[in-house]
Design a protein around this motif. Structure first.
Motif, PDB file in Angstrom:
ATOM      1  N   MET A   1       0.812  -1.347  -0.010  1.00  0.00           N
ATOM      2  CA  MET A   1      -0.159  -0.139  -0.005  1.00  0.00           C
ATOM      3  C   MET A   1       1.012   1.371   0.099  1.00  0.00           C
ATOM      4  SD  MET A   1      -3.154   0.635  -0.010  1.00  0.00           S
ATOM      5  CE  MET A   1      -4.534   1.598   0.381  1.00  0.00           C
ATOM      6  N   LYS A   2       1.766   1.313   0.827  1.00  0.00           N
ATOM      7  CA  LYS A   2       2.858   2.238   0.801  1.00  0.00           C
ATOM      8  C   LYS A   2       3.586   2.471  -0.567  1.00  0.00           C
ATOM      9  CE  LYS A   2       3.324   2.302   5.923  1.00  0.00           C
ATOM     10  NZ  LYS A   2       4.243   2.203   7.149  1.00  0.00           N
ATOM     11  N   ALA A   3       4.000   1.365  -1.036  1.00  0.00           N
ATOM     12  CA  ALA A   3       4.744   1.493  -2.283  1.00  0.00           C
ATOM     13  C   ALA A   3       3.838   1.952  -3.353  1.00  0.00           C
ATOM     14  CB  ALA A   3       5.128   0.059  -2.475  1.00  0.00           C
ATOM     15  N   ALA A   4       2.594   1.743  -3.317  1.00  0.00           N
ATOM     16  CA  ALA A   4       1.725   2.348  -4.310  1.00  0.00           C
ATOM     17  C   ALA A   4       1.581   3.704  -4.158  1.00  0.00           C
ATOM     18  CB  ALA A   4       0.156   1.547  -4.288  1.00  0.00           C
TER      19      ALA A   4
ATOM     20  N   CYS B   1       3.862   5.820  -2.805  1.00  0.00           N
ATOM     21  CA  CYS B   1       4.865   6.434  -3.429  1.00  0.00           C
ATOM     22  C   CYS B   1       5.091   6.620  -4.854  1.00  0.00           C
ATOM     23  CB  CYS B   1       6.173   5.727  -2.686  1.00  0.00           C
ATOM     24  SG  CYS B   1       6.304   5.529  -0.953  1.00  0.00           S
ATOM     25  N   ALA B   2       4.812   5.029  -5.659  1.00  0.00           N
ATOM     26  CA  ALA B   2       4.796   5.254  -6.837  1.00  0.00           C
ATOM     27  C   ALA B   2       3.972   6.418  -7.589  1.00  0.00           C
ATOM     28  CB  ALA B   2       4.295   3.913  -7.643  1.00  0.00           C
ATOM     29  N   LEU B   3       2.546   6.596  -6.931  1.00  0.00           N
ATOM     30  CA  LEU B   3       1.798   7.463  -7.379  1.00  0.00           C
ATOM     31  C   LEU B   3       2.292   8.790  -7.388  1.00  0.00           C
ATOM     32  CD1 LEU B   3      -1.127   8.071  -8.452  1.00  0.00           C
ATOM     33  CD2 LEU B   3      -1.758   8.386  -5.970  1.00  0.00           C
ATOM     34  N   VAL B   4       3.070   9.090  -6.123  1.00  0.00           N
ATOM     35  CA  VAL B   4       3.590  10.445  -6.014  1.00  0.00           C
ATOM     36  C   VAL B   4       4.590  10.481  -6.952  1.00  0.00           C
ATOM     37  CG1 VAL B   4       4.863  11.764  -4.407  1.00  0.00           C
ATOM     38  CG2 VAL B   4       3.092  10.663  -3.542  1.00  0.00           C
ATOM     39  N   CYS B   5       5.447   9.788  -7.226  1.00  0.00           N
ATOM     40  CA  CYS B   5       6.787   9.799  -8.138  1.00  0.00           C
ATOM     41  C   CYS B   5       5.965   9.988  -9.777  1.00  0.00           C
ATOM     42  CB  CYS B   5       7.574   8.472  -8.231  1.00  0.00           C
ATOM     43  SG  CYS B   5       8.752   8.513  -6.748  1.00  0.00           S
ATOM     44  N   ILE B   6       5.130   9.273  -9.887  1.00  0.00           N
ATOM     45  CA  ILE B   6       4.497   9.410 -11.429  1.00  0.00           C
ATOM     46  C   ILE B   6       4.109  10.971 -11.488  1.00  0.00           C
ATOM     47  CG2 ILE B   6       2.748   8.896 -12.906  1.00  0.00           C
ATOM     48  CD1 ILE B   6       3.138   6.013 -11.930  1.00  0.00           C
TER      49      ILE B   6
ATOM     50  N   ASP C   1      -5.022  13.859  -3.202  1.00  0.00           N
ATOM     51  CA  ASP C   1      -5.179  12.510  -3.414  1.00  0.00           C
ATOM     52  C   ASP C   1      -4.368  11.700  -2.500  1.00  0.00           C
ATOM     53  OD1 ASP C   1      -6.785  13.035  -5.468  1.00  0.00           O
ATOM     54  OD2 ASP C   1      -5.127  12.763  -7.036  1.00  0.00           O
ATOM     55  N   ILE C   2      -3.025  12.324  -2.207  1.00  0.00           N
ATOM     56  CA  ILE C   2      -2.286  11.401  -1.092  1.00  0.00           C
ATOM     57  C   ILE C   2      -2.834  11.584   0.290  1.00  0.00           C
ATOM     58  CG2 ILE C   2      -0.095  11.464   0.115  1.00  0.00           C
ATOM     59  CD1 ILE C   2       1.229  12.264  -2.485  1.00  0.00           C
ATOM     60  N   SER C   3      -3.607  12.654   0.716  1.00  0.00           N
ATOM     61  CA  SER C   3      -4.133  12.814   1.728  1.00  0.00           C
ATOM     62  C   SER C   3      -5.300  12.053   2.141  1.00  0.00           C
ATOM     63  CB  SER C   3      -4.650  14.300   1.920  1.00  0.00           C
ATOM     64  OG  SER C   3      -5.400  14.744   3.145  1.00  0.00           O
ATOM     65  N   LYS C   4      -6.286  11.888   0.963  1.00  0.00           N
ATOM     66  CA  LYS C   4      -7.331  10.989   0.756  1.00  0.00           C
ATOM     67  C   LYS C   4      -6.744   9.616   1.152  1.00  0.00           C
ATOM     68  CE  LYS C   4     -10.369  13.615  -1.867  1.00  0.00           C
ATOM     69  NZ  LYS C   4     -10.966  13.824  -3.185  1.00  0.00           N
ATOM     70  N   ILE C   5      -5.724   9.306   0.234  1.00  0.00           N
ATOM     71  CA  ILE C   5      -5.352   7.755   0.568  1.00  0.00           C
ATOM     72  C   ILE C   5      -4.988   7.513   1.902  1.00  0.00           C
ATOM     73  CG2 ILE C   5      -3.530   6.274  -0.388  1.00  0.00           C
ATOM     74  CD1 ILE C   5      -3.557   7.712  -2.965  1.00  0.00           C
ATOM     75  N   MET C   6      -4.004   8.497   2.423  1.00  0.00           N
ATOM     76  CA  MET C   6      -3.494   8.429   3.823  1.00  0.00           C
ATOM     77  C   MET C   6      -4.859   8.286   4.776  1.00  0.00           C
ATOM     78  SD  MET C   6      -0.172   7.967   3.627  1.00  0.00           S
ATOM     79  CE  MET C   6       0.205   8.032   4.961  1.00  0.00           C
ATOM     80  N   ASP C   7      -5.680   8.922   4.710  1.00  0.00           N
ATOM     81  CA  ASP C   7      -6.985   9.012   5.439  1.00  0.00           C
ATOM     82  C   ASP C   7      -7.559   7.809   5.548  1.00  0.00           C
ATOM     83  OD1 ASP C   7      -6.641  11.571   6.406  1.00  0.00           O
ATOM     84  OD2 ASP C   7      -7.948  12.387   5.154  1.00  0.00           O
ATOM     85  N   SER C   8      -7.751   7.079   4.242  1.00  0.00           N
ATOM     86  CA  SER C   8      -8.347   5.968   4.210  1.00  0.00           C
ATOM     87  C   SER C   8      -7.748   4.761   4.938  1.00  0.00           C
ATOM     88  CB  SER C   8      -8.596   5.398   2.612  1.00  0.00           C
ATOM     89  OG  SER C   8      -7.565   5.063   2.215  1.00  0.00           O
TER      90      SER C   8
ATOM     91  N   TYR D   1      -1.644  23.508  -9.507  1.00  0.00           N
ATOM     92  CA  TYR D   1      -2.789  22.780  -9.346  1.00  0.00           C
ATOM     93  C   TYR D   1      -2.538  21.240  -9.321  1.00  0.00           C
ATOM     94  CZ  TYR D   1      -7.149  20.882 -11.015  1.00  0.00           C
ATOM     95  OH  TYR D   1      -8.430  20.009 -10.960  1.00  0.00           O
ATOM     96  N   ALA D   2      -1.755  20.996 -10.077  1.00  0.00           N
ATOM     97  CA  ALA D   2      -1.118  19.500 -10.028  1.00  0.00           C
ATOM     98  C   ALA D   2      -0.742  19.121  -8.587  1.00  0.00           C
ATOM     99  CB  ALA D   2      -0.180  19.347 -11.052  1.00  0.00           C
ATOM    100  N   GLU D   3       0.184  19.832  -8.113  1.00  0.00           N
ATOM    101  CA  GLU D   3       0.900  19.698  -6.848  1.00  0.00           C
ATOM    102  C   GLU D   3      -0.558  19.530  -5.848  1.00  0.00           C
ATOM    103  OE1 GLU D   3       3.876  22.484  -6.073  1.00  0.00           O
ATOM    104  OE2 GLU D   3       5.145  21.856  -7.562  1.00  0.00           O
ATOM    105  N   SER D   4      -1.384  20.351  -5.797  1.00  0.00           N
ATOM    106  CA  SER D   4      -2.553  20.531  -4.868  1.00  0.00           C
ATOM    107  C   SER D   4      -3.244  19.405  -5.283  1.00  0.00           C
ATOM    108  CB  SER D   4      -3.181  21.652  -4.880  1.00  0.00           C
ATOM    109  OG  SER D   4      -3.942  21.768  -6.072  1.00  0.00           O
ATOM    110  N   THR D   5      -3.589  18.806  -6.151  1.00  0.00           N
ATOM    111  CA  THR D   5      -4.276  17.598  -6.454  1.00  0.00           C
ATOM    112  C   THR D   5      -3.579  16.423  -5.947  1.00  0.00           C
ATOM    113  OG1 THR D   5      -3.690  17.338  -8.723  1.00  0.00           O
ATOM    114  CG2 THR D   5      -5.708  18.566  -8.302  1.00  0.00           C
ATOM    115  N   ILE D   6      -2.278  16.250  -6.427  1.00  0.00           N
ATOM    116  CA  ILE D   6      -1.756  15.176  -5.763  1.00  0.00           C
ATOM    117  C   ILE D   6      -1.691  15.145  -4.282  1.00  0.00           C
ATOM    118  CG2 ILE D   6       0.978  14.381  -5.487  1.00  0.00           C
ATOM    119  CD1 ILE D   6       1.290  15.378  -8.482  1.00  0.00           C
ATOM    120  N   ALA D   7      -1.379  16.272  -3.556  1.00  0.00           N
ATOM    121  CA  ALA D   7      -1.513  16.277  -2.248  1.00  0.00           C
ATOM    122  C   ALA D   7      -2.728  16.159  -1.733  1.00  0.00           C
ATOM    123  CB  ALA D   7      -1.004  17.853  -1.730  1.00  0.00           C
TER     124      ALA D   7
END
Length: 153
Positions: free
Chosen positions: A1-4, A6-11, A48-55, A40-46
């Protein structure tokens, strides 16, 4: 899950850097648009990451609660087992005390029966009369020795 994650953030970061490298730097309006799109891209990434971390945190919390419920049920079973062991040990202890007292009573009864079974030696027995004569002689000798020691003082 954590690897996914990190991969999403790198992409996402890689795609924003590629977009920035492909645009010419000479026009200021393009730079402003680029900056806005990057933000905008950075905020959407942040986001998305926040949502994933919350879940992930929510799932971990639910798993934690389920584990605690299982541990609680296990601990109640352990307490019941300990109570049962305690009760069994007290019963065993009580039984052993009762058995010990019965053994003691039986032993005393055995000794009393043996004493009653022994016959009292009669005065006509030659061994007993010889023993009595010997004791009398020893006693008389002892009295004489004490008497003579008393006279000498």
């Amino acid at each position: 899950m954590k690897a996914a994650v990190c991969a999403l953030v790198c992409i996402c970061l890689g795609s924003t850097w590629k977009g920035a490298a492909s645009q010419p730097v000479d026009s200021s309006s393009n730079n402003d648009i680029q900056k806005l799109s990057r933000r905008y891209a950075e905020s959407t990434i942040a986001s998305d990451i926040s949502k994933i971390m919350d879940s992930m945190v929510q799932k971990n919390f639910v798993n934690f609660l389920l584990d605690q419920k299982e541990k609680k049920s296990d601990s109640t079973n352990d307490i019941q087992k300990l109570n049962r062991r305690y009760a069994e040990s007290t019963i065993a202890s009580d039984i052993s005390k009762i058995m010990d007292s019965m053994v003691q009573k039986n032993f005393v009864n055995f000794l009393l029966n043996q004493r009653e079974k022994k016959s009292v030696p009669t005065a006509g027995d030659p061994d007993i009369s010889n023993f009595n004569d010997l004791l009398k002689k020893e006693f008389v000798m002892w009295l004489h020795s004490k008497g003579s020691a008393f006279k000498n003082q």
